[in-house]
Enzyme design. Structure first.
Site, PDB file in Angstrom:
ATOM      1  N   HIS A 167       0.857  -1.194   0.000  1.00  0.00           N
ATOM      2  CA  HIS A 167       0.000   0.000   0.000  1.00  0.00           C
ATOM      3  C   HIS A 167       0.886   1.235   0.000  1.00  0.00           C
ATOM      4  CE1 HIS A 167      -3.098   2.875   0.868  1.00  0.00           C
ATOM      5  NE2 HIS A 167      -4.022   1.932   0.941  1.00  0.00           N
ATOM      6  N   ASP A 222      -7.285  -5.268   1.854  1.00  0.00           N
ATOM      7  CA  ASP A 222      -8.051  -6.072   0.891  1.00  0.00           C
ATOM      8  C   ASP A 222      -7.683  -7.545   1.025  1.00  0.00           C
ATOM      9  OD1 ASP A 222      -8.981  -3.608  -1.005  1.00  0.00           O
ATOM     10  OD2 ASP A 222      -6.869  -3.412  -0.469  1.00  0.00           O
TER      11      ASP A 222
END
Length: 408
Positions: free
Chosen positions: A307, A355
């Protein structure tokens, strides 16, 4: 071997941008710039074109002032907000550590915090002002649809049957906010709207009877409640700024969330789990995937890993995977999920994202297909509503300018 004329040293890059070398390193950690090692591997080099493009954009921002405020990917502010802060590897909701909150609080508690009201005000909100028979008929009609499709149809349908009270005062806003939050959840799990805590509604719909596993669902909702100005939240703010009612803004946010580069990435990760579980050699499988998958500025990109806002790892994923380990069934694919995370970390250095953690919860607990996305959407609607409230108070129309780069 001499350095490429197309690359700059840290000192040169900082000078081009008019910043300190320390700030330059911060730009890299936030994903605004990329760097690569020099031939000896002792120093970092910076792409000259990328640095100069960023410098031009900074100048554009200064010239445009408040009309077009330094709009860049991953990290330069575009709107002022007092809701959520992502900084130094942490996620804060109105100044409070979101991961600490996720260990103990419910999504309704977080709604109270982000909406700046009491938890009792949310718990005691009137039932959704929509006929039970009408809702049941809609659920029957759309019962075979995916949770996303069902929500995208039923939210506008419900809005047409309810008073447009978004701009009529604080109490009306809060009643409407509670209705939207509960209708979205009800649509996605194909149930009647209820004032019961949302994690319990999901646990009941998915037949999760283990108390620790239900607490994991609660933590996942809280971890997903907001994440500053991501694509779906920015969409909600743009729609709200036009004066559209809350149902329309949330439907727009839901559509944006569904994209495979946002919350819809959970579907791609579920497919990754399935493929990896069938691979005879996990390392060879990953090498093949990484050779053909998308590459970003920092190297190979694999769904569910790395990320830009968390160079040291997504704290939401760390927490949820920790809680998942503590409550995974005795016979579950947890070992496969952990092996995949280790293999990707060893191969690329990338850490799991939220996720990945949501898709892991779906797979390990044996939840229905799409449960990961449902967790994301039901949690995130709380943040969308907080941003809609903040934008409505601001009263301005979000209308950035484009920098024309076509033929003159």
């Amino acid at each position: 071997m001499s350095p490429s004329p197309d690359s700059l040293t840290a000192t040169e890059a900082a000078a081009e941008l008019g910043i300190s070398v320390t700030t330059l390193y911060a730009y890299v950690s936030r994903g605004l710039l990329s760097s690569s090692p020099d031939a000896q591997g002792k120093h970092r080099r910076y792409d000259a074109r990328e640095v100069r493009r960023l410098a031009r954009r900074k100048e554009d921002g200064k010239r445009a002032g408040k009309v077009a405020q330094k709009v860049l990917d991953w990290g330069v502010p575009v709107l002022e907000s007092s809701i959520t802060l992502v900084a130094d590897g942490r996620l804060l909701y109105r100044g409070r550590d979101a991961m600490e909150l996720a260990r103990t609080e419910s999504l309704e508690d977080i709604a109270a915090l982000l909406w700046e009201c009491s938890a009792a005000r949310i718990a005691d909100a009137p039932p959704v002002p929509l006929g039970a028979a009408q809702w049941a008929a809609w659920l029957k009609l759309w019962g075979d649809s995916t949770p996303l499709d069902r929500a995208l149809v039923l939210l506008p349908a419900a809005a047409a049957q309810m008073p447009r009270v978004w701009a009529l005062g604080r109490d009306a806003q809060l009643d409407n906010a509670c209705a939207v939050m509960r209708l979205l959840a009800a649509a996605m799990i194909s149930a009647a709207p209820s004032n019961a805590p949302l994690h319990r509604q999901l646990a009941s719909a998915w037949q999760v009877r283990n108390r620790q596993q239900a607490a994991l669902l609660r933590a996942a909702l809280v971890a997903c409640a907001d994440h500053e100005l991501n694509a779906s939240t920015f969409t909600v703010r743009c729609i709200t700024s036009t004066g559209t009612h809350l149902f329309g803004a949330v439907a727009g946010g839901l559509a944006a969330l569904a994209g495979p580069r946002h919350g819809g990435e959970t579907m791609r990760i579920a497919a990754l789990f399935e493929e990896a579980s069938r691979a005879a050699d996990l390392d060879r499988y990953l090498a093949t995937r990484l050779s053909r998958d998308e590459h970003g500025a920092q190297g190979p990109v694999l769904s569910g890993f790395g990320h830009p806002l968390y160079p040291q790892g997504d704290p939401r994923a760390r927490l949820l995977l920790e809680l998942l380990r503590e409550c995974a069934p005795a016979r579950s694919p947890l070992g496969e999920v952990q092996a995949l995370a280790r293999a990707v970390r060893d191969t690329t250095g990338a850490e799991p994202t939220v996720d990945f953690a949501l898709a892991a919860i779906e797979r390990v607990l044996g939840l229905p297909v799409g449960a990961a996305f449902t967790l994301f959407a039901v949690g995130r609607v709380v943040g969308w509503i907080a941003h809609a409230m903040e934008q409505a108070r601001d009263g301005g129309l979000i209308r950035p300018r484009a920098r024309y780069v076509g033929e003159s």
